[in-house]
Design a protein around this motif. Structure first.
Motif, PDB file in Angstrom:
ATOM      1  N   GLU A 265       0.837  -1.193   0.000  1.00 15.66           N
ATOM      2  CA  GLU A 265       0.000   0.000   0.000  1.00 15.66           C
ATOM      3  C   GLU A 265       0.879   1.253   0.000  1.00 15.66           C
ATOM      4  O   GLU A 265       0.564   2.231  -0.680  1.00 15.66           O
ATOM      5  CB  GLU A 265      -0.921   0.003   1.217  1.00 15.66           C
TER       6      GLU A 265
ATOM      7  N   GLN B 254      -7.270  -1.531  -4.263  1.00 19.93           N
ATOM      8  CA  GLN B 254      -7.255  -0.484  -3.243  1.00 19.93           C
ATOM      9  C   GLN B 254      -6.557   0.783  -3.718  1.00 19.93           C
ATOM     10  O   GLN B 254      -6.645   1.823  -3.059  1.00 19.93           O
ATOM     11  CB  GLN B 254      -6.602  -0.994  -1.954  1.00 19.93           C
TER      12      GLN B 254
ATOM     13  N   ARG C 209      -8.945   3.688  -3.747  1.00 20.90           N
ATOM     14  CA  ARG C 209      -9.148   4.356  -2.460  1.00 20.90           C
ATOM     15  C   ARG C 209      -7.996   5.295  -2.155  1.00 20.90           C
ATOM     16  O   ARG C 209      -8.200   6.447  -1.753  1.00 20.90           O
ATOM     17  CB  ARG C 209      -9.285   3.312  -1.338  1.00 20.90           C
TER      18      ARG C 209
ATOM     19  N   CYS D 178     -14.846  -5.449   3.439  1.00 18.47           N
ATOM     20  CA  CYS D 178     -15.076  -4.928   2.082  1.00 18.47           C
ATOM     21  C   CYS D 178     -16.554  -4.582   1.888  1.00 18.47           C
ATOM     22  O   CYS D 178     -16.895  -3.620   1.200  1.00 18.47           O
ATOM     23  CB  CYS D 178     -14.635  -5.936   1.030  1.00 18.47           C
TER      24      CYS D 178
ATOM     25  N   CYS E 296     -13.487   0.494  -5.474  1.00 18.27           N
ATOM     26  CA  CYS E 296     -12.440  -0.506  -5.238  1.00 18.27           C
ATOM     27  C   CYS E 296     -13.022  -1.906  -5.388  1.00 18.27           C
ATOM     28  O   CYS E 296     -12.769  -2.594  -6.364  1.00 18.27           O
ATOM     29  CB  CYS E 296     -11.837  -0.304  -3.851  1.00 18.27           C
TER      30      CYS E 296
ATOM     31  N   CYS F 178      -5.828  -6.225   1.925  1.00 21.31           N
ATOM     32  CA  CYS F 178      -6.089  -4.812   2.174  1.00 21.31           C
ATOM     33  C   CYS F 178      -6.012  -4.539   3.664  1.00 21.31           C
ATOM     34  O   CYS F 178      -6.685  -5.201   4.454  1.00 21.31           O
ATOM     35  CB  CYS F 178      -7.463  -4.407   1.626  1.00 21.31           C
TER      36      CYS F 178
ATOM     37  N   TYR G 137      -6.774  -1.644   5.100  1.00 23.01           N
ATOM     38  CA  TYR G 137      -7.677  -0.556   5.498  1.00 23.01           C
ATOM     39  C   TYR G 137      -8.813  -1.087   6.363  1.00 23.01           C
ATOM     40  O   TYR G 137      -9.389  -2.136   6.089  1.00 23.01           O
ATOM     41  CB  TYR G 137      -8.242   0.106   4.238  1.00 23.01           C
TER      42      TYR G 137
END
Length: 360
Positions: free
Chosen positions: A208, A232, A235, A307, A316, A354, A356
């Motif tokens: 990321e 991602q 985002r 998600c 995404c 991911c 996040y």
């Protein structure tokens, strides 16, 4: 072949289709999702059947059709297939290692209507590229292929597999590509399928970070750079206020994009080996518009976990292939495809890659 018109076309036709036209390849890439090698699978589409597939696609729309592999140039009929797709109004392009892409082959592809070629190049260091691709001389041939395409005015896209999250590696390759006039770059983040099942990856946080660094570094460059298999990035780009109308949604699988396997199976993407139907038995139109798998992928309410709760799921969506191949799932891939059963819950699970956390 007869195909009944649909009363309602929701959603629209595909914008992009990737076709593993062959599974033969001289390279032994560490991350190969189809475990390409010396042989073809049983039931590979013939020239006649390949043209029938093109007919079916043309009945649905006029997407970009990527002839891929394996190494597509190992099919003796590749130019015939490309020319037929061009005749039917499809935008025919190719994804290749460049190993067999010399000036004569470039000339033939241009005559067949190939509009662009994506060439895999992973490093400016020939030794690193050749080691990853499993064949000495692969780097030199890929660079020669870029030069040959440039000489014939065929646009080139460089596909780089990002095996480690180091900005300098990416900058070096893009600088090299720019020196050869290349404007388009896809940065592929490996998905652990096929031969890449055991490939080592850095942490999601590190990847990321490199996506963020790349987006910031090249936001005003005039280059078209898209992180691939890393939805991602949309985002991250939104958080940074970076826009690019060419990007589209992060995960396109089954929404505007699909993959055709060498035997005619249609899957949502190359890294998600679940078949929605076979083109020898079911028309592309029926698969695209009516398959249960694709219909479920287009309903974002089916996405679960973080998600499903994420406010970015419309741009995404999380990587459906990584959700399916998560450690909680039993292995699915063995140089073949699975058929969806009554439950395909893993496909709609949260993306394990991911970091996040929605709402934080």
């Amino acid at each position: 072949m007869s195909i009944h018109n649909l009363q309602k076309r929701e959603p629209g036709p595909p914008r992009l289709i990737s076709w593993n036209i062959t599974l033969r390849c001289p390279l032994k890439c560490a991350h190969c999702y189809v475990d390409a090698g010396n042989s073809e699978p049983e039931g590979i589409l013939s020239t006649y059947e390949a043209k029938e597939v093109i007919d079916q696609i043309a009945d649905v729309g006029s997407p970009i059709l990527v002839l891929s592999g394996g190494e597509p140039l190992l099919r003796e009929d590749i130019c015939e297939i490309a020319a037929y797709g061009t005749e039917k109004g499809l935008r025919m392009v190719m994804g290749t290692s460049g190993y067999y892409l010399d000036k004569e082959m470039v000339r033939r592809l241009k005559m067949a209507g190939i509009k662009a070629v994506a060439i895999s190049l992973d490093s400016t260091d020939p030794a690193i590229h050749d080691a990853f691709r499993g064949l000495d001389g692969a780097w030199e041939r890929a660079v020669h292929a870029i030069d040959s395409c440039n000489a014939a005015d065929i646009p080139v896209q460089i596909n780089m597999t990002v095996t480690r999250p180091v900005l300098g590696d990416i900058e070096s390759l893009i600088n090299f590509g720019e020196s050869k006039g290349v404007k388009d770059y896809h940065l592929f983040f490996p998905v652990q399928t096929g031969r890449g099942e055991e490939i080592s990856l850095s942490t999601p946080e590190e990847y990321e970070g490199i996506i963020r660094d790349v987006l910031i570094r090249y936001q005003h460059s005039g280059l078209n750079i898209r992180p691939t298999c890393a939805p991602q990035f949309r985002r991250i780009a939104d958080d940074l206020g970076i826009k690019n109308p060419q990007w589209g949604r992060g995960c396109l699988a089954g929404i505007t994009y699909c993959r055709i396997y060498a035997t005619g199976e249609v899957t949502p993407c190359p890294y998600l080996p679940v078949s929605a139907g076979n083109l020898k038995k079911t028309s592309f139109m029926d698969i695209w518009y009516r398959s249960d798998l694709f219909s479920k992928l287009r309903n974002l309410d089916n996405i679960t976990g973080k998600c499903g709760r994420c406010t970015y799921k419309t741009v995404c969506g999380g990587c459906r292939a990584r959700a399916y191949q998560s450690p909680a799932s039993s292995p699915r891939w063995c140089d073949g495809l699975a058929t969806p059963k009554h439950s395909t819950n893993e496909i709609f699970a949260e993306d394990p890659w991911c970091s996040y956390q929605p709402g934080r």
